[in-house]
Each structure stands twice: as C-alpha cells, then as structure tokens.
Design a protein around this motif. Sequence first.
Motif, PDB file in Angstrom:
ATOM      1  N   SER A 127      24.222   1.928   6.098  1.00  0.00           N
ATOM      2  CA  SER A 127      22.919   2.576   6.025  1.00  0.00           C
ATOM      3  C   SER A 127      22.783   3.208   4.651  1.00  0.00           C
ATOM      4  O   SER A 127      23.737   3.285   3.882  1.00  0.00           O
ATOM      5  CB  SER A 127      22.797   3.641   7.116  1.00  0.00           C
ATOM      6  OG  SER A 127      23.847   4.586   7.013  1.00  0.00           O
ATOM      7  N   GLY A 128      21.566   3.684   4.331  1.00  0.00           N
ATOM      8  CA  GLY A 128      21.339   4.270   3.030  1.00  0.00           C
ATOM      9  C   GLY A 128      21.255   3.192   1.964  1.00  0.00           C
ATOM     10  O   GLY A 128      20.785   2.076   2.207  1.00  0.00           O
ATOM     11  N   ALA A 140      21.208   9.140  10.172  1.00  0.00           N
ATOM     12  CA  ALA A 140      20.607  10.470  10.042  1.00  0.00           C
ATOM     13  C   ALA A 140      21.544  11.473   9.394  1.00  0.00           C
ATOM     14  O   ALA A 140      21.099  12.519   8.903  1.00  0.00           O
ATOM     15  CB  ALA A 140      20.180  10.972  11.421  1.00  0.00           C
ATOM     16  N   ARG A 141      22.831  11.177   9.349  1.00  0.00           N
ATOM     17  CA  ARG A 141      23.810  12.101   8.784  1.00  0.00           C
ATOM     18  C   ARG A 141      24.072  11.885   7.300  1.00  0.00           C
ATOM     19  O   ARG A 141      24.770  12.690   6.682  1.00  0.00           O
ATOM     20  CB  ARG A 141      25.142  11.967   9.544  1.00  0.00           C
ATOM     21  CG  ARG A 141      25.051  12.359  11.006  1.00  0.00           C
ATOM     22  CD  ARG A 141      26.403  12.246  11.694  1.00  0.00           C
ATOM     23  NE  ARG A 141      26.319  12.690  13.082  1.00  0.00           N
ATOM     24  CZ  ARG A 141      27.381  12.851  13.887  1.00  0.00           C
ATOM     25  NH1 ARG A 141      28.593  12.596  13.425  1.00  0.00           N
ATOM     26  NH2 ARG A 141      27.223  13.270  15.118  1.00  0.00           N
ATOM     27  N   VAL A 142      23.550  10.814   6.722  1.00  0.00           N
ATOM     28  CA  VAL A 142      23.917  10.452   5.353  1.00  0.00           C
ATOM     29  C   VAL A 142      23.606  11.573   4.367  1.00  0.00           C
ATOM     30  O   VAL A 142      24.442  11.946   3.534  1.00  0.00           O
ATOM     31  CB  VAL A 142      23.216   9.144   4.930  1.00  0.00           C
ATOM     32  CG1 VAL A 142      23.432   8.877   3.441  1.00  0.00           C
ATOM     33  CG2 VAL A 142      23.752   7.967   5.742  1.00  0.00           C
ATOM     34  N   GLY A 143      22.394  12.129   4.423  1.00  0.00           N
ATOM     35  CA  GLY A 143      22.006  13.160   3.468  1.00  0.00           C
ATOM     36  C   GLY A 143      22.887  14.388   3.529  1.00  0.00           C
ATOM     37  O   GLY A 143      23.356  14.891   2.500  1.00  0.00           O
ATOM     38  N   SER A 169      23.323   7.436  -1.988  1.00  0.00           N
ATOM     39  CA  SER A 169      24.284   7.805  -0.946  1.00  0.00           C
ATOM     40  C   SER A 169      24.136   6.818   0.200  1.00  0.00           C
ATOM     41  O   SER A 169      23.074   6.235   0.414  1.00  0.00           O
ATOM     42  CB  SER A 169      24.061   9.237  -0.458  1.00  0.00           C
ATOM     43  OG  SER A 169      22.747   9.411   0.038  1.00  0.00           O
ATOM     44  N   TRP A 170      25.218   6.635   0.932  1.00  0.00           N
ATOM     45  CA  TRP A 170      25.198   5.654   2.016  1.00  0.00           C
ATOM     46  C   TRP A 170      26.324   5.939   3.003  1.00  0.00           C
ATOM     47  O   TRP A 170      27.182   6.800   2.781  1.00  0.00           O
ATOM     48  CB  TRP A 170      25.319   4.234   1.469  1.00  0.00           C
ATOM     49  CG  TRP A 170      26.632   3.872   0.823  1.00  0.00           C
ATOM     50  CD1 TRP A 170      27.719   3.291   1.396  1.00  0.00           C
ATOM     51  CD2 TRP A 170      26.984   4.065  -0.564  1.00  0.00           C
ATOM     52  NE1 TRP A 170      28.717   3.097   0.477  1.00  0.00           N
ATOM     53  CE2 TRP A 170      28.289   3.561  -0.741  1.00  0.00           C
ATOM     54  CE3 TRP A 170      26.327   4.608  -1.670  1.00  0.00           C
ATOM     55  CZ2 TRP A 170      28.952   3.599  -1.970  1.00  0.00           C
ATOM     56  CZ3 TRP A 170      26.978   4.639  -2.891  1.00  0.00           C
ATOM     57  CH2 TRP A 170      28.276   4.136  -3.025  1.00  0.00           C
ATOM     58  N   ALA A 171      26.308   5.198   4.099  1.00  0.00           N
ATOM     59  CA  ALA A 171      27.366   5.267   5.104  1.00  0.00           C
ATOM     60  C   ALA A 171      27.731   3.860   5.525  1.00  0.00           C
ATOM     61  O   ALA A 171      26.920   2.932   5.420  1.00  0.00           O
ATOM     62  CB  ALA A 171      26.914   6.073   6.322  1.00  0.00           C
TER      63      ALA A 171
END
Length: 404
Positions: A5-6, A309-312, A336-338
């Motif tokens: 994600s991201g 939703a947690r990336v930031g 940023s990413w996951a």
Amino acid sequence: MDLKSGYPFWAVSNGLMQAFPRLDADLRCDVAVLGGGITGALIADELARHGFDVTVLEQRDIGWGSTAASTALLQYEIDTHLVDLAKRHGEADAALAYRACADAIDGLQDVASAWRDVGFARNRSLYYASRRRDVRALEQEHAARQRHGLDVELLSRARVREDYGFDAPAALLSTQAARVDPYRLTHRLLQRLQKQGAAVFDRTCIADIETTSRGVTLRTDTGFNVRAAHLVVAAGYASQHWLKQRVARNRSSYAVISDPLPQDQLGFLADTLLWETARPYLYARSTSDSRLLLGGEDDAMDIPAKRDARVGKKARTLLKRLHDLFPGLAVTPAFSWAGTFAETEDGLPFFGPHRQWGPRVHFAMAYGGNGITYSMLGAGLLRALIERRRHPLWPLFSFRRMER
C-alpha cells in the motif's frame, strides 16, 4: 493477495519498466517458475544459466508484488541470532546457515554486476543494542560468529558515539552487507532471460495445478496449459495459498524514504546499514541517489485496508525514532508505504518439495528479514534438487525441520 500500500519507492521511481506478454497458448518447458518477483527472477536465472528451459509466470505485472515494497537490505545476519539458532538446530547447522548467507552476498554482487543501474553497492552493517540489557546477548553473538570465521567487531558505547555519532550501549560491526534496487534487478534479470529465449509472462493467473510422476500441469484462468517436468512456486507470501499446512505467519512492515540528502548529512549511513536488537527493529540505509530509507514498526496486521490506514502514522513514528538517534539530521519524507511479509518461527526459509505435492513441485519461501539473500541461496539449492544432487543446506531449509 494485496501485498502493498502507499507509494513504494522502487515502483514510483522506475515506473512500469516493461510489459511482458500474457500467456495465450499451451506450452511445454523443463521448469515453470510461478512468481515474477526477485525470488522467481533469481531462481529462473540460475536454472537458465545451467541449461534448463524455463518459463516464468506472474499474475500481476513483473516485480509488482512484495518486490516493489522490499527495502532490500542485503545481509548475512539472520533475524534469529546465531546463538539462538544453534539452540534450535545445533551449532553446526546454525553456523552453516550464517556462512552460506555471507557467501550469498558475494553471489548477489556477481549477479548484479551485469548492470550498472540496479543500485547495487557493498555496505557495512551496524547492529546496535537498543537497551543496556541487550549487551550480553551481543557479546555472546560476537563470540559465536568469530568462532565460526565470520568477520565481525564488537564496539563499545564510547566507540559507537565516537565513530557513528549516536548513543548505544554496544554494537556489532560487520563488513559483509550490501544494498540493491530489487525491482530494477528483477526486470533486468527477466529481460535478459527473455532475450535469451526463455518465456516470461505477466498478467497470467494460475487457477489449478496437477501433478503426476512424470511432471506438472498448470492451468491458467483463461484455459491454457503449461506442462513442465518441475514447478517452482516462488510467489512470495502468496505461496502459502498452495499449501494446506500453515508454515509462516503474515505480518506488515512499514517504510518511508526521504528526498535526496547531501553526502555530508548522510554521514556513515552513506555506506552502512543500521539496525537494532529490539523486535520489531528500526533499520535505515541509503540509496544510490543519496536518499535515506527507513523501515520497521512491523505488526501482525494482515488486513489490507487496516494496514493501509496505518501507513501515515507509522511513517511519522519511524521519522521520530530517527530524529531521536540523530537530532541534527534534517530529513524531508518523500514517499511512505507498507508491505505484507511473512516470517517463520525460526527465521529460516523453506526451499524444496512439500509432501502435499510430491517431488516435482518445489517451494521457494524466502521468508524473513533477509529474503533476497535467502533467494540467492535457494536458487542454487533448488537447482541441486532438480538435478538430483545433494545440497548441504537442504535438510535445514526443507520442510522436514518442522517435523523435528
């Protein structure tokens, strides 16, 4: 599986380097490799260089799964300490795994040396004690690695502060490490294979696999068949889809990369990987265009929407932890990413056949923090199995160790 994600930096910076064709006809080959990421590319390259007719099949675009999200720290150091691995599998096997991983760094350099644009560079690795109580474990680890001929130095708090400019109770300094752009290396390997006559297909989804004593048949969701003498399942963390037995657990890891920094601001991070004893650990490394890449904050989240939703927040935490170590280092985040990854109980990979499928289906599960290093090792191990040769790592890296 939704594996990332991201905005993974490698995918953004490189773009879609090449679109390979979809499979649109039946075909035959010696070895089918299911998975077009860095693991599948290294294995296909090893097999093709030794005379096998190889076909690579990827359900997404090439390199677009976990490879695009990898932070690609190339280390011989396994997430499980040598001393702890020795308690599980005996010191001889633990040392064998560590020495093999050290040799794999040299192997990756040889592979990457064919291209100047894959971001490969040799690095040192600085593994620091997060807390004072971790010092004893580092001392024991230092003694064990030295006992088995691994190049490592134990640094005191004063030495860490003097040479590296931050405070830590102790650290291990190793010289056998490197970095790479995994997405670009994957494309370069598979482009070369295609030019040499190997078949490489992306956007080709395998719906069913059938095995016999003489070979394997893969059926696509569009009705085409690939018949091979052997199959290597190198689909990253999605490989577990093909096994009834649970062999690893999925986790999510987070990363952030900076805008380019002046060399004098990067300091020792220009040629040194940094990571710590805490679990999950913070790690940092630079890129070939002088960016700083931070990773860590791993968690057990395996639901893509919640992970996304947690990336930031995770990126902000990583930047704060870097600032706590180096208050004078001004970093402007760019992306940023996951990514979803998997880890085994002992930190070692699985390579080879599983009893569910028989001897002609081989799995390449290069799970753990140094998956690219494992993939390099696994390429040679799997070729030995296909050629019916013994390999010293196979008993340790096989599914048999789950039965011990």
